[in-house]
Scaffold this active site. Structure first.
Site, PDB file in Angstrom:
ATOM      1  N   ASN A   9     -15.240 -77.481-109.290  1.00  0.00           N
ATOM      2  CA  ASN A   9     -16.360 -77.210-107.864  1.00  0.00           C
ATOM      3  C   ASN A   9     -14.787 -76.454-107.495  1.00  0.00           C
ATOM      4  O   ASN A   9     -13.840 -77.599-106.738  1.00  0.00           O
ATOM      5  CB  ASN A   9     -17.270 -78.112-106.850  1.00  0.00           C
ATOM      6  CG  ASN A   9     -16.942 -77.845-105.753  1.00  0.00           C
ATOM      7  OD1 ASN A   9     -17.074 -76.694-105.253  1.00  0.00           O
ATOM      8  ND2 ASN A   9     -17.797 -79.157-104.611  1.00  0.00           N
ATOM      9  N   TRP A  10     -14.959 -75.468-107.379  1.00  0.00           N
ATOM     10  CA  TRP A  10     -13.568 -74.932-106.241  1.00  0.00           C
ATOM     11  C   TRP A  10     -13.595 -75.585-104.731  1.00  0.00           C
ATOM     12  O   TRP A  10     -12.086 -74.865-104.111  1.00  0.00           O
ATOM     13  CB  TRP A  10     -13.768 -73.652-107.114  1.00  0.00           C
ATOM     14  CG  TRP A  10     -12.865 -73.091-108.469  1.00  0.00           C
ATOM     15  CD1 TRP A  10     -13.516 -74.577-109.283  1.00  0.00           C
ATOM     16  CD2 TRP A  10     -12.709 -72.011-109.057  1.00  0.00           C
ATOM     17  NE1 TRP A  10     -13.007 -73.785-110.614  1.00  0.00           N
ATOM     18  CE2 TRP A  10     -13.128 -72.738-110.838  1.00  0.00           C
ATOM     19  CE3 TRP A  10     -13.036 -70.595-108.638  1.00  0.00           C
ATOM     20  CZ2 TRP A  10     -12.785 -70.806-111.282  1.00  0.00           C
ATOM     21  CZ3 TRP A  10     -12.921 -69.143-109.362  1.00  0.00           C
ATOM     22  CH2 TRP A  10     -12.973 -70.483-110.539  1.00  0.00           C
ATOM     23  N   LYS A  11     -15.300 -75.565-104.047  1.00  0.00           N
ATOM     24  CA  LYS A  11     -14.873 -75.588-102.561  1.00  0.00           C
ATOM     25  C   LYS A  11     -14.929 -74.272-102.692  1.00  0.00           C
ATOM     26  O   LYS A  11     -14.545 -72.962-102.666  1.00  0.00           O
ATOM     27  CB  LYS A  11     -14.156 -76.734-102.433  1.00  0.00           C
ATOM     28  CG  LYS A  11     -14.343 -77.895-103.182  1.00  0.00           C
ATOM     29  CD  LYS A  11     -14.325 -78.941-102.671  1.00  0.00           C
ATOM     30  CE  LYS A  11     -14.817 -80.203-103.637  1.00  0.00           C
ATOM     31  NZ  LYS A  11     -14.711 -82.076-102.272  1.00  0.00           N
ATOM     32  N   HIS A  93     -24.124 -81.371-101.996  1.00  0.00           N
ATOM     33  CA  HIS A  93     -22.452 -81.958-101.686  1.00  0.00           C
ATOM     34  C   HIS A  93     -22.472 -82.090-100.808  1.00  0.00           C
ATOM     35  O   HIS A  93     -22.821 -81.949 -99.612  1.00  0.00           O
ATOM     36  CB  HIS A  93     -21.514 -80.901-101.609  1.00  0.00           C
ATOM     37  CG  HIS A  93     -19.991 -81.089-102.490  1.00  0.00           C
ATOM     38  ND1 HIS A  93     -19.024 -82.178-101.365  1.00  0.00           N
ATOM     39  CD2 HIS A  93     -19.667 -81.670-103.522  1.00  0.00           C
ATOM     40  CE1 HIS A  93     -18.427 -82.128-102.265  1.00  0.00           C
ATOM     41  NE2 HIS A  93     -18.834 -81.916-103.334  1.00  0.00           N
ATOM     42  N   GLU A  95     -19.937 -82.914 -98.237  1.00  0.00           N
ATOM     43  CA  GLU A  95     -19.486 -81.642 -97.724  1.00  0.00           C
ATOM     44  C   GLU A  95     -20.653 -80.429 -97.100  1.00  0.00           C
ATOM     45  O   GLU A  95     -20.504 -80.577 -95.243  1.00  0.00           O
ATOM     46  CB  GLU A  95     -18.279 -80.920 -98.397  1.00  0.00           C
ATOM     47  CG  GLU A  95     -17.368 -81.858 -98.502  1.00  0.00           C
ATOM     48  CD  GLU A  95     -16.315 -80.664 -99.625  1.00  0.00           C
ATOM     49  OE1 GLU A  95     -16.298 -80.253-100.117  1.00  0.00           O
ATOM     50  OE2 GLU A  95     -15.596 -82.114-100.179  1.00  0.00           O
ATOM     51  N   GLU A 165     -21.124 -88.475-106.522  1.00  0.00           N
ATOM     52  CA  GLU A 165     -20.183 -88.564-105.825  1.00  0.00           C
ATOM     53  C   GLU A 165     -19.724 -89.176-104.666  1.00  0.00           C
ATOM     54  O   GLU A 165     -19.906 -89.352-103.271  1.00  0.00           O
ATOM     55  CB  GLU A 165     -19.812 -87.107-106.069  1.00  0.00           C
ATOM     56  CG  GLU A 165     -20.285 -86.001-106.244  1.00  0.00           C
ATOM     57  CD  GLU A 165     -19.057 -85.015-105.953  1.00  0.00           C
ATOM     58  OE1 GLU A 165     -18.679 -84.539-107.077  1.00  0.00           O
ATOM     59  OE2 GLU A 165     -19.299 -84.301-104.759  1.00  0.00           O
ATOM     60  N   GLY A 171     -11.485 -85.893-102.173  1.00  0.00           N
ATOM     61  CA  GLY A 171     -10.568 -85.917-102.027  1.00  0.00           C
ATOM     62  C   GLY A 171      -9.504 -86.528-101.350  1.00  0.00           C
ATOM     63  O   GLY A 171      -8.422 -85.964-100.915  1.00  0.00           O
ATOM     64  N   SER A 210     -12.277 -87.513-106.827  1.00  0.00           N
ATOM     65  CA  SER A 210     -10.540 -87.985-107.785  1.00  0.00           C
ATOM     66  C   SER A 210     -10.604 -88.219-108.433  1.00  0.00           C
ATOM     67  O   SER A 210      -9.342 -88.911-108.951  1.00  0.00           O
ATOM     68  CB  SER A 210      -9.921 -88.682-106.771  1.00  0.00           C
ATOM     69  OG  SER A 210     -10.023 -87.930-105.257  1.00  0.00           O
ATOM     70  N   GLY A 231     -12.820 -81.534-108.328  1.00  0.00           N
ATOM     71  CA  GLY A 231     -12.783 -79.970-106.735  1.00  0.00           C
ATOM     72  C   GLY A 231     -10.858 -80.358-107.239  1.00  0.00           C
ATOM     73  O   GLY A 231     -10.810 -79.424-107.899  1.00  0.00           O
ATOM     74  N   GLY A 232     -10.506 -80.983-106.491  1.00  0.00           N
ATOM     75  CA  GLY A 232      -8.391 -80.320-106.609  1.00  0.00           C
ATOM     76  C   GLY A 232      -8.357 -79.323-108.075  1.00  0.00           C
ATOM     77  O   GLY A 232      -7.842 -79.264-108.104  1.00  0.00           O
TER      78      GLY A 232
HETATM   79  P1  13P Z   1     -12.233 -83.583-105.691  1.00  0.00           P
HETATM   80  O1  13P Z   1     -11.745 -84.126-107.156  1.00  0.00           O
HETATM   81  O2  13P Z   1     -10.999 -83.137-105.048  1.00  0.00           O
HETATM   82  O3  13P Z   1     -11.968 -85.182-105.384  1.00  0.00           O
HETATM   83  O4  13P Z   1     -13.417 -83.416-105.532  1.00  0.00           O
HETATM   84  C1  13P Z   1     -14.519 -84.117-106.098  1.00  0.00           C
HETATM   85  C2  13P Z   1     -15.123 -83.000-105.336  1.00  0.00           C
HETATM   86  O5  13P Z   1     -16.412 -83.183-104.253  1.00  0.00           O
HETATM   87  C3  13P Z   1     -15.920 -81.963-106.807  1.00  0.00           C
HETATM   88  O6  13P Z   1     -17.216 -81.465-105.614  1.00  0.00           O
END
Ligand code: 13P
Length: 248
Positions: A9-11, A93, A95, A165, A171, A210, A231-232
């Site tokens: 997920n590149w956000k 998600h 967020e 998640e 993050g 993470s 994510g990251g």
């Molecule tokens: P991180 O891997 O950066 O913690 O993000 C997880 C995430 O929200 C994937 O959707």
């Protein structure tokens, strides 16, 4: 056997240049046996689809509208995403839940649109730190999963992927331990098993929060963790592929 799925997920990150660089680097390396999937921001979906046209890497969108079409300025429908050629849509998600007040009922409406467009919804569930500390983890994820289980048909549920998640792990560099994640995944699968055992055995439950190359293998070897939502680390081709390899 459920094939592992490792999704990035590149956000809200990237540029055309970054997308080209990242995907070309991924394509230049040996693909892991796990299925890979990327969720670029909307403006880069077309570019990603073109770059990945000859590869096995799937492409998803990070969200979609609950409406079919019409006067919904700024929204993108599941039908448009299907027309473009994506295969998956991320929904609910944390967020989106946090910054856009998305509710479980809204996530259900979106899931119905995604399924009607013949796409696969990847629905996120997860508790906050306060909820975990209050011992409410199972209650929270159950509440998030229940509308889908109650309102979708068995045929629809067969297409759904669930991503656990924990909000406190996203993050933050804090990861659920493999045991903590496994416990929630097993619980979620047991909830689905009450509806249909065969469905529960086939459904994919991804862990996100993470996940990095150094903790991926221990999480991904747990019996009910079928992959990762990254994510990251998905913004770095080497790290993302290393997680894909850890899933083998
Ligand atoms: P991180 O891997 O950066 O913690 O993000 C997880 C995430 O929200 C994937 O959707």
């Amino acid at each position: 056997m459920r094939q592992k799925l490792v999704a990035g997920n590149w956000k809200m990150h990237g540029s055309q240049q970054m997308v080209k660089h990242l995907l070309e680097k991924m394509l230049s390396q040996q693909a892991p046996s796990a299925k890979l999937l990327v969720f670029p921001p909307y403006p880069y979906l077309s570019q990603a689809i073109q770059l990945l046209a000859k590869s096995e890497i799937g492409i998803g969108a990070q969200d979609c509208s609950q409406a079919d079409e019409g006067a919904y300025t700024g929204e993108v429908s599941a039908k448009m995403l299907a027309d473009l050629g994506v295969s998956h849509v991320l929904l609910g998600h944390s967020e989106r839940r946090q910054y856009h007040a998305e509710t479980d009922a809204l996530v259900l409406e979106k899931a119905k649109r995604v399924l009607a467009a013949d796409l696969i919804p990847v629905v996120c569930v997860g508790e906050t730190l306060a909820q975990r500390e209050a011992g409410e983890t199972n209650k929270v994820v159950l509440q998030q999963l229940t509308p889908l289980i109650e309102k979708l048909t068995l045929a629809q549920l067969q297409k759904v992927v669930v991503a656990y998640e924990p909000v406190w792990a996203i993050g933050t560099g804090l990861t659920a331990t493999p045991e903590q994640a496994q416990e929630v995944h097993a619980f979620l699968r047991s909830v689905v098993a009450k509806v249909d055992k065969e469905l529960a055995a086939k459904m994919l439950f991804l862990y996100g929060g993470s996940m990095k190359p150094d903790n991926a293998a221990s999480l991904l070897k747990m019996p009910d963790i079928d992959g990762g939502l990254i994510g990251g680390a998905s913004l770095d081709a080497d790290q993302f592929l290393a997680i894909g390899k850890a899933a083998e």
